[in-house]
Design an enzyme around this catalytic site. Sequence first.
Site, PDB file in Angstrom:
ATOM      1  N   ARG A 218       0.802  -1.230   0.000  1.00 54.95           N
ATOM      2  CA  ARG A 218       0.000   0.000   0.000  1.00 54.95           C
ATOM      3  C   ARG A 218       0.830   1.274   0.000  1.00 54.95           C
ATOM      4  O   ARG A 218       0.264   2.356   0.027  1.00 54.95           O
ATOM      5  CB  ARG A 218      -0.989  -0.040   1.173  1.00 54.95           C
ATOM      6  CG  ARG A 218      -1.952  -1.205   1.036  1.00 54.95           C
ATOM      7  CD  ARG A 218      -3.074  -1.243   2.060  1.00 54.95           C
ATOM      8  NE  ARG A 218      -3.889  -2.419   1.784  1.00 54.95           N
ATOM      9  CZ  ARG A 218      -3.696  -3.615   2.342  1.00 54.95           C
ATOM     10  NH1 ARG A 218      -2.748  -3.784   3.257  1.00 54.95           N
ATOM     11  NH2 ARG A 218      -4.445  -4.638   2.004  1.00 54.95           N
ATOM     12  N   THR A 262       2.032  -5.540   4.348  1.00 56.24           N
ATOM     13  CA  THR A 262       1.362  -4.938   3.193  1.00 56.24           C
ATOM     14  C   THR A 262       1.088  -3.448   3.405  1.00 56.24           C
ATOM     15  O   THR A 262       0.807  -2.733   2.446  1.00 56.24           O
ATOM     16  CB  THR A 262       0.039  -5.662   2.901  1.00 56.24           C
ATOM     17  OG1 THR A 262      -0.791  -5.627   4.069  1.00 56.24           O
ATOM     18  CG2 THR A 262       0.295  -7.116   2.510  1.00 56.24           C
ATOM     19  N   SER A 277       0.880  -8.441   9.127  1.00 59.62           N
ATOM     20  CA  SER A 277      -0.409  -9.087   8.896  1.00 59.62           C
ATOM     21  C   SER A 277      -0.289 -10.571   9.241  1.00 59.62           C
ATOM     22  O   SER A 277       0.772 -11.032   9.678  1.00 59.62           O
ATOM     23  CB  SER A 277      -0.830  -8.907   7.441  1.00 59.62           C
ATOM     24  OG  SER A 277       0.104  -9.512   6.575  1.00 59.62           O
ATOM     25  N   GLY A 279      -3.477 -12.518  10.415  1.00 61.17           N
ATOM     26  CA  GLY A 279      -4.541 -12.944  11.308  1.00 61.17           C
ATOM     27  C   GLY A 279      -5.406 -14.073  10.783  1.00 61.17           C
ATOM     28  O   GLY A 279      -6.155 -14.679  11.548  1.00 61.17           O
ATOM     29  N   TRP A 329      -2.354  -4.367   9.575  1.00 65.18           N
ATOM     30  CA  TRP A 329      -1.996  -4.276   8.157  1.00 65.18           C
ATOM     31  C   TRP A 329      -2.564  -3.049   7.456  1.00 65.18           C
ATOM     32  O   TRP A 329      -2.613  -3.004   6.218  1.00 65.18           O
ATOM     33  CB  TRP A 329      -2.418  -5.552   7.424  1.00 65.18           C
ATOM     34  CG  TRP A 329      -3.805  -6.056   7.688  1.00 65.18           C
ATOM     35  CD1 TRP A 329      -4.201  -6.863   8.712  1.00 65.18           C
ATOM     36  CD2 TRP A 329      -4.971  -5.800   6.904  1.00 65.18           C
ATOM     37  NE1 TRP A 329      -5.553  -7.127   8.618  1.00 65.18           N
ATOM     38  CE2 TRP A 329      -6.048  -6.502   7.515  1.00 65.18           C
ATOM     39  CE3 TRP A 329      -5.221  -5.071   5.741  1.00 65.18           C
ATOM     40  CZ2 TRP A 329      -7.347  -6.471   7.003  1.00 65.18           C
ATOM     41  CZ3 TRP A 329      -6.506  -5.046   5.228  1.00 65.18           C
ATOM     42  CH2 TRP A 329      -7.547  -5.747   5.858  1.00 65.18           C
ATOM     43  N   ASN A 347      -8.547  -9.402  13.091  1.00 64.60           N
ATOM     44  CA  ASN A 347      -9.427 -10.413  13.684  1.00 64.60           C
ATOM     45  C   ASN A 347      -8.665 -11.419  14.533  1.00 64.60           C
ATOM     46  O   ASN A 347      -7.469 -11.636  14.350  1.00 64.60           O
ATOM     47  CB  ASN A 347     -10.161 -11.173  12.576  1.00 64.60           C
ATOM     48  CG  ASN A 347      -9.192 -11.870  11.633  1.00 64.60           C
ATOM     49  OD1 ASN A 347      -8.686 -11.253  10.705  1.00 64.60           O
ATOM     50  ND2 ASN A 347      -8.913 -13.145  11.854  1.00 64.60           N
ATOM     51  N   ASP A 390     -14.551 -12.380  10.926  1.00 65.90           N
ATOM     52  CA  ASP A 390     -13.407 -11.807  10.208  1.00 65.90           C
ATOM     53  C   ASP A 390     -13.576 -10.304  10.017  1.00 65.90           C
ATOM     54  O   ASP A 390     -13.140  -9.745   9.006  1.00 65.90           O
ATOM     55  CB  ASP A 390     -13.221 -12.511   8.854  1.00 65.90           C
ATOM     56  CG  ASP A 390     -11.886 -12.171   8.178  1.00 65.90           C
ATOM     57  OD1 ASP A 390     -10.959 -11.745   8.884  1.00 65.90           O
ATOM     58  OD2 ASP A 390     -11.789 -12.316   6.945  1.00 65.90           O
ATOM     59  N   ASP A 392     -12.087  -7.504  10.888  1.00 71.11           N
ATOM     60  CA  ASP A 392     -10.924  -6.736  11.352  1.00 71.11           C
ATOM     61  C   ASP A 392     -11.310  -5.281  11.620  1.00 71.11           C
ATOM     62  O   ASP A 392     -12.198  -4.738  10.966  1.00 71.11           O
ATOM     63  CB  ASP A 392      -9.837  -6.713  10.287  1.00 71.11           C
ATOM     64  CG  ASP A 392      -9.360  -8.078   9.855  1.00 71.11           C
ATOM     65  OD1 ASP A 392      -8.174  -8.349  10.048  1.00 71.11           O
ATOM     66  OD2 ASP A 392     -10.166  -8.853   9.298  1.00 71.11           O
ATOM     67  N   ARG A 417     -15.804  -2.108  10.433  1.00 71.71           N
ATOM     68  CA  ARG A 417     -16.242  -3.251   9.630  1.00 71.71           C
ATOM     69  C   ARG A 417     -17.475  -3.930  10.229  1.00 71.71           C
ATOM     70  O   ARG A 417     -18.228  -4.606   9.523  1.00 71.71           O
ATOM     71  CB  ARG A 417     -15.078  -4.241   9.518  1.00 71.71           C
ATOM     72  CG  ARG A 417     -15.160  -5.226   8.383  1.00 71.71           C
ATOM     73  CD  ARG A 417     -13.762  -5.682   8.032  1.00 71.71           C
ATOM     74  NE  ARG A 417     -13.722  -6.954   7.330  1.00 71.71           N
ATOM     75  CZ  ARG A 417     -12.609  -7.513   6.873  1.00 71.71           C
ATOM     76  NH1 ARG A 417     -11.455  -6.898   7.041  1.00 71.71           N
ATOM     77  NH2 ARG A 417     -12.630  -8.675   6.247  1.00 71.71           N
TER      78      ARG A 417
END
Length: 632
Positions: A218, A262, A277, A279, A329, A347, A390, A392, A417
């Site tokens: 990113r 990432t 990252s 998870g 992440w 998560n 999930d 996150d 989320r």
Amino acid sequence: MSGTATLGCPLLLMLTAARQLKPRWRIPGGQPGVAVPHLQFCCAGRTGGVPCASRKSCTNRIASECEKLMKYSNLVGKIIFAAALTTALGGLSLKAQQESAPAAPITEQDLLGGLKNPSRWLTFSGDYTGQRHSPLKQLTPQNVAGLVPQWIFQTDVPGLGGRGIENTPLVVDGILYVTGNNNTAWALDGRTGVPIWSYRRRLPTNFIASVCCGPVNRGFGILGDKLYMGTLDAHLIAMDRKTGAVIWDVAVGDLKKANAITAAPLVIKNKVIIGVSGGDFASRGYIEAFDAQTGARVWHFDTIPMPGEPGSDSWPNTKVAERGGGGVWVTGSYDPALNLLYYGTGNPNPDYYGEDREGDNLYTCSLVALDLDTGKLKWHFQFTPHDVHDWDSTHVPVQAELKISGQQHKVIMVANRNGFFYTLDRETGKLLVAKPFIDGSNWAKEVDKNGRPIVLDNNGTAEKCLPDNHGGTNFQPPTFDPELGLFFVTAHETCATWQGVKPTEPIEMGQRVPSGGRVLVDGHPQFSALRAIDPTTGQRRWEHKYRDYPSTVGLDLTGGVMSTASGLVFTGDNEGYFHAFEGATGKELWKFQTGAPVWGSAAVTFMLDGRQWVVTTAGLTFTAFALPVAPR
């Protein structure tokens, strides 16, 4: 693993009159589904390219390909072929300019100043607040419909399952520093899109088996003359921004433990902040700070506490906690006055089966506030205790100064989320506002006085379904316009039922842990929408709904959002359109068909040669827009 930096012969397509570019045709050697064909130019280090024997051979090759393109000029608009020839040699002239007049190093004060210098975009969000709000006003609701593409740069490494690139460019005085899939990177001339240098990391064989969701990156961080990039094999590298050469390379984690990076690093006070990252695998997340000059580790914060540490009683035992997930992440934000870092966490693991990890599972699905100097936890807020969907909480935390119920607050805002929008006091973590920002969730409708969702159903039914695994929104950046007092976010309306399945024992570190998941419900149309939210109340002011998708097709993410002080909001959608909206009303002012979906990334804007430019990703491309140059 090391990598290589090269000065290559570039491809440039200068588009001047094309207003609606659609993938209705294909050129041999092109890439289907991408509006601008992937020509087999001699670009050193690029897949499918022809190695350059010399600048002359590269120029001849460009001339040959341009002859093929002329047959299609009525579809793509007016292409300035002479510019392609000129810019193929432009890297040399620009490089010579850089050597004769070296660019000033980026200072800590520059980073603190954020977007005060209109020619720059120096951090993932533009500044430390996370607002992704530009002070530029040249583009306005009155003239934005005149935007035309100036150049398109196409990368060459596909993402997972059709996903494109998710990069936010850094911009420094006419040069864009961008990253692509598989830890590729380029410095681009901001006027033309011509690469000045390129970098490609040599990644371990089958590294993708230990990376959750595609080979994405990113973006960069920057300080002085160094660029900083996290890698998919969990290293942090410092690069010379003038050449792309690697200066130092340090291990942050281990792919065998499903550690990968990432996110774009956040550089503050000579520290490079990064998280790992992982998870969706048996792993344990953390955030670390590194010395920006040497790469030495300064501090480490684990997102999953061990016995004796605060929060450890939210896990049933050490064995489960050690592989409890909580990856980090997405890039955070920073308050210089409080000296606090804010990062969202991922998560718990296993993702969908929670019976073997009873408890709230701190600090997963949370916002953590850390002391920048020490990495010590100051406060936390958990959005989704004991998550089994999930969902996150890896979102950019957005800061502002707001008056709520008659009292002024330093706040931090998160559209989560789990489908709720939150405004918190960023000094203490106290909840100020919590309200659903999506319509179709039957998981929870309200929170208690402490902000804990009052869960109605963790499984859902066909009649009363829940959001899918992408949730009410995902990692795509939001934006906040302080003049309008509005928070803009891409929202998802989806319909799924859920079932957890006990994982097969033993669960080994670094391994993916299948544990059930979601089933999309037939007969419920799903869609994304751009929504404007008043963060003092959580009320929705307006929305722009994108087209419906069949309920049994996984809904793509859609783009992030960027706003400007002139009242514009820019974003992209799954259909490949890049849009400009009026922030106050939601009126669509302009759109351009890029030819590929905008997946999870958000645009940047900057001034160059007296014009305001806007750059977005779409598919595997970067496209730059500006108003036409006025005739002299």
